[in-house]
Design a protein around this motif. Structure first.
Motif, PDB file in Angstrom:
ATOM      1  N   GLU A   7     -33.995  27.056 -24.667  1.00 28.34           N
ATOM      2  CA  GLU A   7     -32.881  27.769 -24.043  1.00 28.34           C
ATOM      3  C   GLU A   7     -32.902  29.246 -24.427  1.00 28.34           C
ATOM      4  N   ASP A   8     -33.267  29.532 -25.691  1.00 35.45           N
ATOM      5  CA  ASP A   8     -33.411  30.927 -26.125  1.00 35.45           C
ATOM      6  C   ASP A   8     -34.498  31.629 -25.308  1.00 35.45           C
ATOM      7  N   PHE A   9     -35.636  30.976 -25.179  1.00 34.98           N
ATOM      8  CA  PHE A   9     -36.763  31.555 -24.430  1.00 34.98           C
ATOM      9  C   PHE A   9     -36.377  31.822 -22.984  1.00 34.98           C
ATOM     10  N   LEU A  10     -35.684  30.880 -22.344  1.00 37.12           N
ATOM     11  CA  LEU A  10     -35.291  31.046 -20.946  1.00 37.12           C
ATOM     12  C   LEU A  10     -34.304  32.199 -20.787  1.00 37.12           C
ATOM     13  N   GLU A  11     -33.422  32.366 -21.763  1.00 34.89           N
ATOM     14  CA  GLU A  11     -32.483  33.492 -21.702  1.00 34.89           C
ATOM     15  C   GLU A  11     -33.233  34.813 -21.792  1.00 34.89           C
TER      16      GLU A  11
END
Length: 300
Positions: A7-11
Motif C-alpha cells: 500500500e505504501d508503494f502504491l501510494e
C-alpha cells in the motif's frame, strides 16, 4: 511481507513524491522511506528511481505496480468472502463518488436502483476522482461513480475493473450574467484572455477537458484559479470570477434561476458519460445482486 508495504508503494507510485505519499499514509517521511526500502529488499530489486529532482518507477517498479494493486484488492475481497462464509457479512454497499455527482445525481440514481431495503446499509464517500480511485485500488470501496470522457481519458485499469454506463452529462461553459442578463464573457472565434476557472489535476474533470481539447479547438481561456471541486468552481462562476465548464447535472438549477448563463454555443459543450466501476473479482452476494440490477437496465 507486510501487505501495508504494498500500500505504501502504491501510494508513492501515484504521488511520485515521498513527502506527499508519507503524509497520505500518516507517517513521517523517514519512516516511509525505510518501508519502501524494506519492500525493495524483499523483492530483491530497486522499484523506485530516486534523484534530486524527481521520483520515478524503475522498469521493475512499473511491472510490479499492477501486481501489487491486484494483491491488495484480492486481500480485501478475500476478507469479504471469509465474512460471508462465516455468516457475518452485512447487507452493505461501500460506494465512492466524485463531489460533482454525489450531491445531485447519485441520490436520485440510487432510488432508481432500489429502496433502502434493497440497497441495505450504504456507506458513501464523496471525494476527488484521484482519492476515489485510491479507495477502489485499495479495496476500501466496492463501487465508484464518476464522469468519464468520450475521448478516452484514463480510468481504472480494465484488467482489474469493470465499467458500466449509467447516464450522460455535459460540461457546459457558464458564467455570471451582467445587469441585462447577458453573459459577462462569450467564447467564440477570436476570443482570448477570458478568465477561466479551471479544475486542479486531482479532479477527473480536469483530465476530461484536456482529453477533449486535445482533439478540438481549445477556447481562448486564461486560467485565473483552479479547484478540485466542481461545486467550488460553480460558486466562483456565480460570483463573476470567470468562465467555468460545469456539469449540467450540477448547474441546472442555477441556470434555471438565472444565476448562471451560457458563455458559448452548444458546440463548445463537452459530452461525458456517467459510469460505475466495480472490481472484476467476485464480491459479496449483496454487492453482486446490486450490480445485476445496475447492468440489467433497471438503474438507467
Amino acid at each position: 511481507m507486510d501487505i501495508t508495504f504494498l500500500e505504501d508503494f502504491l501510494e508513492l507510485a501515484r504521488e511520485f513524491n515521498f513527502s506527499r505519499a508519507a503524509q497520505n499514509r500518516n507517517m513521517t517521511q523517514p519512516a516511509f522511506s525505510r518501508r519502501i526500502k524494506s519492500l525493495e529488499e524483499a523483492i530483491r530489486t530497486p522499484l523506485i528511481l530516486r534523484t534530486t529532482r524527481q521520483v520515478a518507477l524503475t522498469p521493475a517498479g512499473k511491472a510490479f505496480q499492477p501486481r501489487a494493486e491486484a494483491i491488495v484488492r484480492m486481500l480485501s475481497d478475500a476478507r469479504l468472502e471469509a465474512l460471508a462464509a462465516a455468516g457475518r457479512a452485512q447487507r452493505s454497499l461501500n460506494l465512492a463518488a466524485t463531489h460533482a455527482l454525489s450531491y445531485t445525481f447519485v441520490p436520485k440514481w440510487l432510488m432508481q436502483v432500489g429502496g433502502p431495503a434493497e440497497i441495505g446499509a450504504l456507506s458513501m464517500v464523496s471525494d476527488t476522482h484521484r482519492q476515489c480511485v485510491r479507495l477502489m485500488q485499495n479495496g476500501d470501496a466496492s463501487f465508484f461513480i464518476c464522469h468519464r470522457s468520450l475521448a478516452g481519458a484514463e480510468g481504472l485499469p480494465e484488467k482489474q475493473f469493470l465499467c458500466h454506463p449509467i447516464g450522460s452529462d455535459r460540461l457546459v461553459p457558464l458564467c455570471a450574467p451582467d445587469s441585462n442578463g447577458q453573459p459577462l464573457w462569450t467564447l467564440g472565434l477570436g476570443s482570448y484572455g477570458i478568465p477561466f476557472i479551471a479544475y486542479a489535476a486531482a479532479s477527473g474533470l480536469h483530465a476530461i477537458l484536456e482529453a477533449h481539447w486535445a482533439g478540438h479547438v481549445r477556447p481562448g481561456l486564461e486560467p485565473t484559479m483552479n479547484s478540485v471541486l466542481a461545486s467550488t468552481n460553480l460558486e466562483m462562476a456565480k460570483e463573476g470570477q470567470g468562465v467555468a465548464f460545469l456539469p449540467l447535472s450540477l448547474a441546472e438549477s442555477d441556470i434555471e434561476l438565472g444565476k448562471l448563463v451560457r458563455a458559448g454555443e452548444d458546440a463548445l459543450d463537452v459530452p461525458v458519460q456517467l459510469v460505475i466501476y466495480r472490481p472484476r473479482s467476485r464480491m459479496s452476494p449483496h454487492c453482486e445482486a446490486f450490480w445485476l440490477k445496475v447492468v440489467d437496465g433497471s438503474a438507467i
